[in-house]
Design an enzyme around this catalytic site. Structure first.
Site, PDB file in Angstrom:
ATOM      1  N   CYS A 244      36.932  28.770  49.895  1.00 12.76           N
ATOM      2  CA  CYS A 244      36.593  30.058  49.303  1.00 12.76           C
ATOM      3  C   CYS A 244      35.673  30.868  50.195  1.00 12.76           C
ATOM      4  CB  CYS A 244      35.865  29.857  47.966  1.00 12.76           C
ATOM      5  SG  CYS A 244      36.511  28.513  46.936  1.00 12.76           S
ATOM      6  N   THR A 245      35.559  32.155  49.868  1.00 12.56           N
ATOM      7  CA  THR A 245      34.526  33.035  50.408  1.00 12.56           C
ATOM      8  C   THR A 245      33.947  33.820  49.239  1.00 12.56           C
ATOM      9  OG1 THR A 245      35.682  33.275  52.532  1.00 12.56           O
ATOM     10  CG2 THR A 245      33.990  34.913  52.000  1.00 12.56           C
TER      11      THR A 245
END
Length: 350
Positions: free
Chosen positions: A118-119
């Site tokens: 994820c970011t």
């Protein structure tokens, strides 16, 4: 001013992947006053029973490795011994509605919990408004795009909290409690997938832990404000190492919580000292990300170029659309603002 913003967006768009196939995740409603075993029945039927069964079967076959089969069989009966309420009853209800086994549904929830990349970004604009956005990347991207849903959980006719998840997953990686806080969960890249999964299964069997996605939903459901949410997420016992990114509704309310089983590190917003955003991928913020998976530096550079004056739902989406922050494993982009709860959406990245 509008001319300046336009120039900035054009500059950002040079490295943005095409978004012509972009579409919004379907949104459903669950009434928390409904018995847990019945809560997901309407959602599954609205989504499409046959579509759900087909896609869930594809995900299960792709994700469940042979070495997990014995654990899956062990978890099948009874699920109540290993999962807390109301999640055990909700999974039982989904199994009854769909015909999938308890073991399959529990296993899918386990796999989801330890294998997402994820970011996440939390940013404070010049008005003190807190914005929160995230990309969720996954290995079986195409299948999970088709299972991504936004759920509004209601009680007494009001939205208590909202989550984004994969249909069949009763926990959450992303969510918001209106006028209170927002949360995104990122995997912390420590240890192998197999090691983290084995630790999670063992902890469930010994009743020494629960899924991180369940903890996120617990906090959304029970904590009234940012402060209490951060306190709980910083101290609750975890099985797998994770990052918990939290945004609030007041200036300064934003933090990346780096967690292992018993310890936490808190990295706060500090706009007075030029830290008006924090960005987390899957590596400790005090270390250097690996060259073959550096989404952090391009994301931070995009935020610097954008500037605090121009933070809003559209520009944060643009930042999360820059390569390699957006990549061929990105399932969805979520944008939310707890202070303005009408701003909550998840766009499927085709």
């Amino acid at each position: 001013m509008q001319h300046v913003v336009t120039i900035l967006l054009v500059g950002l768009s040079v490295c943005i992947l095409p978004t012509s196939g972009l579409h919004r995740a379907p949104r459903f409603r669950i009434d928390l006053e409904t018995p847990p075993e019945q809560r997901w029945e309407g959602v599954i039927h609205q989504f499409g029973y046959e579509d759900f069964m087909r896609i869930a079967a594809e995900v299960f076959e792709t994700l469940i490795p042979e070495y997990l089969e014995a654990s899956v069989k062990l978890l099948i009966s009874p699920v109540d011994e290993f999962l807390k309420e109301p999640y055990a009853s909700e999974i039982r209800g989904i199994a009854k509605t769909t015909g999938l086994s308890l073991g399959e549904l529990v296993a899918l929830n386990l796999i989801y919990d330890v294998s997402a990349f994820c970011t996440s970004i939390v940013a404070e604009d010049t008005n003190g408004t807190i914005w929160h956005a995230r990309n969720l990347d996954y290995t079986v991207t195409e299948e999970l795009k088709n299972l991504t849903v936004v759920i509004d959980f209601y009680r007494h006719g009001l939205v208590e909290y909202t989550t984004t998840s994969f249909l069949g997953q009763v926990g959450a990686f992303t969510g918001m409690r209106p006028h209170a806080f927002s949360i995104s969960l990122d995997e912390r890249h420590q240890g192998s997938f197999e090691k983290n999964l084995a630790a999670l299964v063992q902890a469930l069997l010994l009743k020494k832990g629960t899924l991180s996605s369940f903890i996120v939903r617990d906090v959304l459901a029970t904590k009234p404000d940012y402060r209490e949410a951060v306190t709980e997420l910083s101290s609750v016992h975890l099985v797998a190492p994770v990052y918990l990114i939290v945004g609030g509704v007041k200036p300064g309310e934003g933090v990346v919580i780096t967690r292992d089983q018993a310890h936490s590190d808190l990295w706060h917003l500090d706009a007075k000292n030029s830290r008006w955003w924090v960005l987390e991928t899957n590596y400790d913020h005090w270390t250097t990300p690996p060259p073959d998976d550096d989404r952090r530096d391009p994301g931070n550079e995009a935020m610097r170029r954008l500037g605090r004056d121009h933070i809003n739902e559209r520009t944060l989406f643009q930042v999360l659309s820059i390569k390699p922050v957006l990549n061929n494993k990105t399932t969805y982009t979520n944008v939310m603002c707890a202070a303005r709860p009408n701003i909550y959406y998840a766009d499927i990245r085709d």
